[in-house]
Scaffold this motif. Structure first.
Motif, mmCIF file in Angstrom:
data_model
loop_
_atom_site.group_PDB
_atom_site.id
_atom_site.type_symbol
_atom_site.label_atom_id
_atom_site.label_comp_id
_atom_site.label_asym_id
_atom_site.label_seq_id
_atom_site.Cartn_x
_atom_site.Cartn_y
_atom_site.Cartn_z
ATOM 1 N N ALA A 252 0.818 -1.217 0.000
ATOM 2 C CA ALA A 252 0.000 0.000 0.000
ATOM 3 C C ALA A 252 0.851 1.267 0.000
ATOM 4 O O ALA A 252 0.461 2.278 -0.588
ATOM 5 C CB ALA A 252 -0.936 0.005 1.209
ATOM 6 N N VAL A 253 2.022 1.217 0.651
ATOM 7 C CA VAL A 253 2.834 2.431 0.739
ATOM 8 C C VAL A 253 3.889 2.526 -0.358
ATOM 9 O O VAL A 253 4.583 3.546 -0.463
ATOM 10 C CB VAL A 253 3.520 2.565 2.117
ATOM 11 C CG1 VAL A 253 2.484 2.585 3.219
ATOM 12 C CG2 VAL A 253 4.535 1.458 2.351
ATOM 13 N N THR A 254 3.981 1.498 -1.200
ATOM 14 C CA THR A 254 4.999 1.533 -2.257
ATOM 15 C C THR A 254 4.438 1.398 -3.668
ATOM 16 O O THR A 254 5.184 1.556 -4.642
ATOM 17 C CB THR A 254 6.046 0.413 -2.053
ATOM 18 O OG1 THR A 254 5.398 -0.871 -2.068
ATOM 19 C CG2 THR A 254 6.792 0.597 -0.740
ATOM 20 N N ASP A 255 3.136 1.117 -3.810
ATOM 21 C CA ASP A 255 2.603 0.860 -5.155
ATOM 22 C C ASP A 255 2.224 2.135 -5.920
ATOM 23 O O ASP A 255 1.885 2.077 -7.102
ATOM 24 C CB ASP A 255 1.415 -0.107 -5.106
ATOM 25 C CG ASP A 255 0.207 0.453 -4.373
ATOM 26 O OD1 ASP A 255 0.229 1.641 -3.979
ATOM 27 O OD2 ASP A 255 -0.779 -0.300 -4.186
ATOM 28 N N HIS A 256 2.216 3.293 -5.227
ATOM 29 C CA HIS A 256 1.923 4.592 -5.854
ATOM 30 C C HIS A 256 0.529 4.641 -6.485
ATOM 31 O O HIS A 256 0.264 5.491 -7.338
ATOM 32 C CB HIS A 256 2.970 4.932 -6.918
ATOM 33 C CG HIS A 256 4.379 4.925 -6.399
ATOM 34 N ND1 HIS A 256 4.829 5.818 -5.457
ATOM 35 C CD2 HIS A 256 5.427 4.101 -6.683
ATOM 36 C CE1 HIS A 256 6.095 5.574 -5.182
ATOM 37 N NE2 HIS A 256 6.492 4.537 -5.911
ATOM 38 N N ARG A 257 -0.355 3.766 -6.053
ATOM 39 C CA ARG A 257 -1.720 3.771 -6.591
ATOM 40 C C ARG A 257 -2.592 4.774 -5.844
ATOM 41 O O ARG A 257 -2.417 5.011 -4.658
ATOM 42 C CB ARG A 257 -2.346 2.378 -6.471
ATOM 43 C CG ARG A 257 -1.698 1.312 -7.327
ATOM 44 C CD ARG A 257 -2.430 -0.003 -7.209
ATOM 45 N NE ARG A 257 -3.811 0.092 -7.649
ATOM 46 C CZ ARG A 257 -4.687 -0.925 -7.607
ATOM 47 N NH1 ARG A 257 -4.302 -2.090 -7.114
ATOM 48 N NH2 ARG A 257 -5.912 -0.767 -8.032
ATOM 49 N N ILE A 258 -3.526 5.367 -6.581
ATOM 50 C CA ILE A 258 -4.531 6.236 -5.949
ATOM 51 C C ILE A 258 -5.645 5.314 -5.478
ATOM 52 O O ILE A 258 -6.623 5.052 -6.180
ATOM 53 C CB ILE A 258 -5.061 7.291 -6.940
ATOM 54 C CG1 ILE A 258 -3.902 8.072 -7.539
ATOM 55 C CG2 ILE A 258 -6.038 8.228 -6.219
ATOM 56 C CD1 ILE A 258 -3.051 8.819 -6.522
ATOM 57 N N GLN A 259 -5.475 4.765 -4.292
ATOM 58 C CA GLN A 259 -6.426 3.808 -3.735
ATOM 59 C C GLN A 259 -6.566 4.082 -2.250
ATOM 60 O O GLN A 259 -5.577 4.163 -1.529
ATOM 61 C CB GLN A 259 -5.942 2.367 -3.961
ATOM 62 C CG GLN A 259 -6.865 1.303 -3.386
ATOM 63 C CD GLN A 259 -6.418 -0.110 -3.744
ATOM 64 O OE1 GLN A 259 -5.719 -0.310 -4.735
ATOM 65 N NE2 GLN A 259 -6.803 -1.080 -2.939
ATOM 66 N N LEU A 260 -7.801 4.225 -1.786
ATOM 67 C CA LEU A 260 -8.027 4.612 -0.397
ATOM 68 C C LEU A 260 -7.934 3.434 0.572
ATOM 69 O O LEU A 260 -7.314 3.550 1.629
ATOM 70 C CB LEU A 260 -9.400 5.266 -0.254
ATOM 71 C CG LEU A 260 -9.510 6.715 -0.711
ATOM 72 C CD1 LEU A 260 -10.970 7.135 -0.762
ATOM 73 C CD2 LEU A 260 -8.729 7.633 0.203
ATOM 74 N N HIS A 261 -8.555 2.312 0.238
ATOM 75 C CA HIS A 261 -8.673 1.203 1.181
ATOM 76 C C HIS A 261 -8.134 -0.089 0.573
ATOM 77 O O HIS A 261 -8.429 -0.409 -0.579
ATOM 78 C CB HIS A 261 -10.132 1.009 1.596
ATOM 79 C CG HIS A 261 -10.797 2.252 2.086
ATOM 80 N ND1 HIS A 261 -10.330 2.970 3.172
ATOM 81 C CD2 HIS A 261 -11.897 2.922 1.636
ATOM 82 C CE1 HIS A 261 -11.110 4.025 3.371
ATOM 83 N NE2 HIS A 261 -12.063 4.023 2.452
ATOM 84 N N TYR A 262 -7.369 -0.823 1.373
ATOM 85 C CA TYR A 262 -6.819 -2.113 0.962
ATOM 86 C C TYR A 262 -7.325 -3.190 1.921
ATOM 87 O O TYR A 262 -6.918 -3.224 3.086
ATOM 88 C CB TYR A 262 -5.291 -2.089 1.019
ATOM 89 C CG TYR A 262 -4.613 -1.197 0.011
ATOM 90 C CD1 TYR A 262 -3.873 -1.735 -1.043
ATOM 91 C CD2 TYR A 262 -4.686 0.196 0.119
ATOM 92 C CE1 TYR A 262 -3.226 -0.910 -1.966
ATOM 93 C CE2 TYR A 262 -4.053 1.027 -0.798
ATOM 94 C CZ TYR A 262 -3.327 0.467 -1.834
ATOM 95 O OH TYR A 262 -2.683 1.295 -2.740
ATOM 96 N N THR A 263 -8.247 -4.034 1.454
ATOM 97 C CA THR A 263 -8.622 -5.176 2.281
ATOM 98 C C THR A 263 -7.406 -6.083 2.393
ATOM 99 O O THR A 263 -6.689 -6.304 1.418
ATOM 100 C CB THR A 263 -9.805 -5.947 1.682
ATOM 101 O OG1 THR A 263 -9.495 -6.334 0.342
ATOM 102 C CG2 THR A 263 -11.062 -5.102 1.684
ATOM 103 N N ALA A 264 -7.156 -6.599 3.596
ATOM 104 C CA ALA A 264 -5.918 -7.325 3.847
ATOM 105 C C ALA A 264 -6.215 -8.695 4.425
ATOM 106 O O ALA A 264 -6.742 -8.807 5.539
ATOM 107 C CB ALA A 264 -5.026 -6.529 4.797
ATOM 108 N N GLY A 265 -5.900 -9.721 3.671
ATOM 109 C CA GLY A 265 -6.093 -11.077 4.153
ATOM 110 C C GLY A 265 -7.362 -11.722 3.631
ATOM 111 O O GLY A 265 -8.284 -11.058 3.165
#
Length: 270
Positions: free
Chosen positions: A226-239
């Motif tokens: 999430a902190v290195t992909d440079h995507r404009i994305q607000l939420h990352y479901t994890a797992g």
């Protein structure tokens, strides 16, 4: 080029796993905890710096942000520190509610606010907050905890408007229950009128404890992405569990989901 990451709550669980992951990748890691003098595992990492921080201490938050910036200018802020409050809402004391809100919600806002002048001046920086899948599907007896995490989701969305013009990104990572001591470390609340159904719920949850859970290390990988992909994305479901639950509520709606949860935990439909 290696960067610097500031992570709150690195004494255990996801915070510790995230700190170790970034340290192994060559980042300068500045982590906080209430009692850094007790931490021994990070001694093998010369690029890890530990600072004392109590999220309910407003003055300490400001001082720690300034101290961290002197160690190394922060590129990424990870708001991870939080704790659970479990039990009947009616049984919570006022102090318990204040503590939950001040740590999980207000503390996160104040840490972020303390770093914003530095980020804004440099016109770069990423703010990432660990929330919870309970913001999507609240489980029984964690209403106050889920509310703090849901509030952080909405706060992140609102802040995205304000920060965009300064070149700053703000995101959340949304895990579900993990293989950590989070549940054991939660504050338990009791109320005699709810004790029977609360005990039944705890029995159901313990029966599920043998189910495979996501590990802190696997969720830390999502934080790194999430902190290195440079995507404009607000939420990352994890797992796996968080992703499954998010898909479930998107497909069926919250009323049907909660009906199934009532059946699962209490043996009846609403």
């Amino acid at each position: 080029m290696y960067k610097t990451i500031f992570i709150t709550g690195v004494s255990s669980g996801l915070g510790k796993a995230t700190a170790k992951l970034f340290a192994k990748k060559g980042w300068t890691v500045i982590g906080t905890m209430r009692q850094p003098e007790r931490e021994k595992e990070f001694t093998e990492f010369p690029n890890v710096h530990l600072l004392k921080l109590d999220l309910t201490d407003k003055k300490e938050i400001t001082l720690v942000a300034e101290k961290a910036e002197k160690i190394s200018p922060i590129d990424v802020l990870v708001n991870n520190a939080a704790y659970g409050l479990m039990g009947p809402f009616e049984g919570t004391t006022d102090d318990q509610l204040v503590g939950q809100i001040n740590t999980n919600f207000l503390g996160t806002l104040l840490v972020t606010k303390a770093f914003l002048p530095f980020f804004r001046k440099r016109k770069k920086g990423t703010i990432l907050t660990i929330t919870s899948s309970t913001a999507n599907i609240p489980y029984p007896f964690v209403a106050a905890y889920a509310a703090t995490k849901s509030a952080l989701e909405t706060w992140t969305e609102g802040m995205a408007y304000e920060l965009k013009g300064f070149g700053l990104q703000i995101k959340t990572v949304v895990p579900a229950y993990m293989q950590t001591n989070f549940g054991k470390n939660a504050q338990l609340v009791h109320h005699p009128e709810y004790q029977e159904i609360f005990d039944g719920y705890l029995t159901s949850m313990k029966a599920d404890s043998s189910a495979k859970r996501d590990t802190p290390e696997s969720i830390a990988d999502v934080v790194h992405k999430a902190v290195t992909d440079h995507r404009i994305q607000l939420h990352y479901t994890a797992g796996e569990l968080s992703t499954t639950e998010y898909g479930w509520v998107q497909r069926d709606g919250i009323e049907k989901v909660m009906d199934s949860m009532n059946q699962r935990f209490f043996g009846h439909n609403e």
